[in-house]
Design a protein around this motif. Structure first.
Motif, PDB file in Angstrom:
ATOM      1  N   ALA A   2      -3.950   2.260   0.395  1.00 22.84           N
ATOM      2  CA  ALA A   2      -4.274   1.276  -0.634  1.00 22.84           C
ATOM      3  C   ALA A   2      -5.291   1.840  -1.614  1.00 22.84           C
ATOM      4  O   ALA A   2      -5.156   1.676  -2.837  1.00 22.84           O
ATOM      5  CB  ALA A   2      -4.807   0.002   0.011  1.00 22.84           C
ATOM      6  N   SER A  54       0.804  -1.225   0.000  1.00 23.85           N
ATOM      7  CA  SER A  54       0.000   0.000   0.000  1.00 23.85           C
ATOM      8  C   SER A  54       0.833   1.269   0.000  1.00 23.85           C
ATOM      9  O   SER A  54       0.346   2.338  -0.375  1.00 23.85           O
ATOM     10  CB  SER A  54      -0.960   0.009   1.197  1.00 23.85           C
ATOM     11  OG  SER A  54      -0.241  -0.068   2.414  1.00 23.85           O
ATOM     12  N   ALA A  56      -6.813  -4.871  -3.932  1.00 34.91           N
ATOM     13  CA  ALA A  56      -6.217  -4.742  -2.599  1.00 34.91           C
ATOM     14  C   ALA A  56      -7.074  -5.445  -1.567  1.00 34.91           C
ATOM     15  O   ALA A  56      -8.305  -5.471  -1.657  1.00 34.91           O
ATOM     16  CB  ALA A  56      -6.057  -3.270  -2.233  1.00 34.91           C
TER      17      ALA A  56
END
Length: 258
Positions: free
Chosen positions: A51, A22, A67
């Motif tokens: 993210a 991230s 993600a």
């Protein structure tokens, strides 16, 4: 960041998972892999904000980033991550174990057992759990690339960082050992041991420590995440990474010269 037309390697058709993707080095690697035409997924731990921002930035360039939350030190969460990755991307060809934590330097007498266990849990146990989960599928398919992010401190040590150095040294050894299992099946396992890079982990240290560290570097500056990502692209590619086996490359500004 190097742009796609200038990239020396393509990851077109490959599915990549970057843990700890991230922000920092992980985000730079995920971004470069997307530029190289890979289908990319990341996991993070409690970092939805970064993210989402990374996914939005890539979407503006026509790229998709998947993600998911995952604490890589927890076996059940890694199993759930694997199920999600299979549903989202399919078979994972490239795994980058980048999830990691740091902390302020402490004398060993001040390090609690809980702090030690968490450092080893995320930085070393996590590499084991995630690799163990995805490695067999790569072996069965006869192709894979695993890139483990260690640290130059694995080679030189550092006062007040016994837990961190122990974990990252373990990553280097784990990389070498697993490479023997993967190489006969065209699964190349390698590592990267970055020098001090401007990420939240670095700036957790004191100003005095940062000044001391910068003064040790021949370049006289800290690195940037974008300067580490191209090494990951080399090792993750089909051609560039084909003859690297059990190696840990060190883009470190001269902090360690091997």
């Amino acid at each position: 960041m190097i742009k796609a037309p200038d990239l020396p390697f393509s990851l077109a058709g490959r599915k990549a998972l970057v843990t700890g993707g991230s922000r920092g080095i992980g985000a730079a690697i995920a971004t470069l892999f997307a530029e190289a035409s890979a289908d990319v997924a990341i996991c993070h731990h409690g970092d939805d904000e970064h993210a989402s921002a990374l996914a939005a930035a890539l979407a503006e360039r026509g790229q998709t980033l998947h993600a998911r939350e995952c604490d890589v030190a927890q076996e059940a969460e890694v199993t759930a991550l694997a199920d999600w990755a299979a549903e989202t991307l399919g078979n994972i060809d490239i795994l980058v174990n980048c999830a990691g934590i740091g902390g302020r330097d402490k004398p060993i007498g001040d390090v609690s057992v809980e702090e030690w266990d968490r450092m080893i849990g995320v930085n070393l146990r996590g590499v084991f759990l995630v690799s163990r989960t995805f490695f067999p599928g790569m072996v069965n398919r006869g192709y894979g690339r695993i890139v483990n992010i260690a640290s130059q401190l694995a080679y030189k040590g550092a006062p007040g960082l016994t837990a961190y150095v122990a974990a990252k040294s373990g990553v280097v050894g784990f990389t070498r050992a697993l490479s023997y299992e993967g190489a006969p099946h065209n699964v190349m396992v390698n590592g990267i041991a970055p020098g001090p890079v401007e990420t939240p982990l670095l700036f957790a240290h004191s100003e005095a420590w940062l000044d001391m560290k910068k003064g040790q570097l021949p370049l006289g500056r800290f690195g940037q995440p974008d300067e580490i990502a191209p090494t990951a692209l080399l090792l993750a590619s089909e051609t560039g990474g084909a003859f690297y086996c059990g190696q840990t490359l060190s883009p470190n500004g001269g902090d360690v010269m091997i």
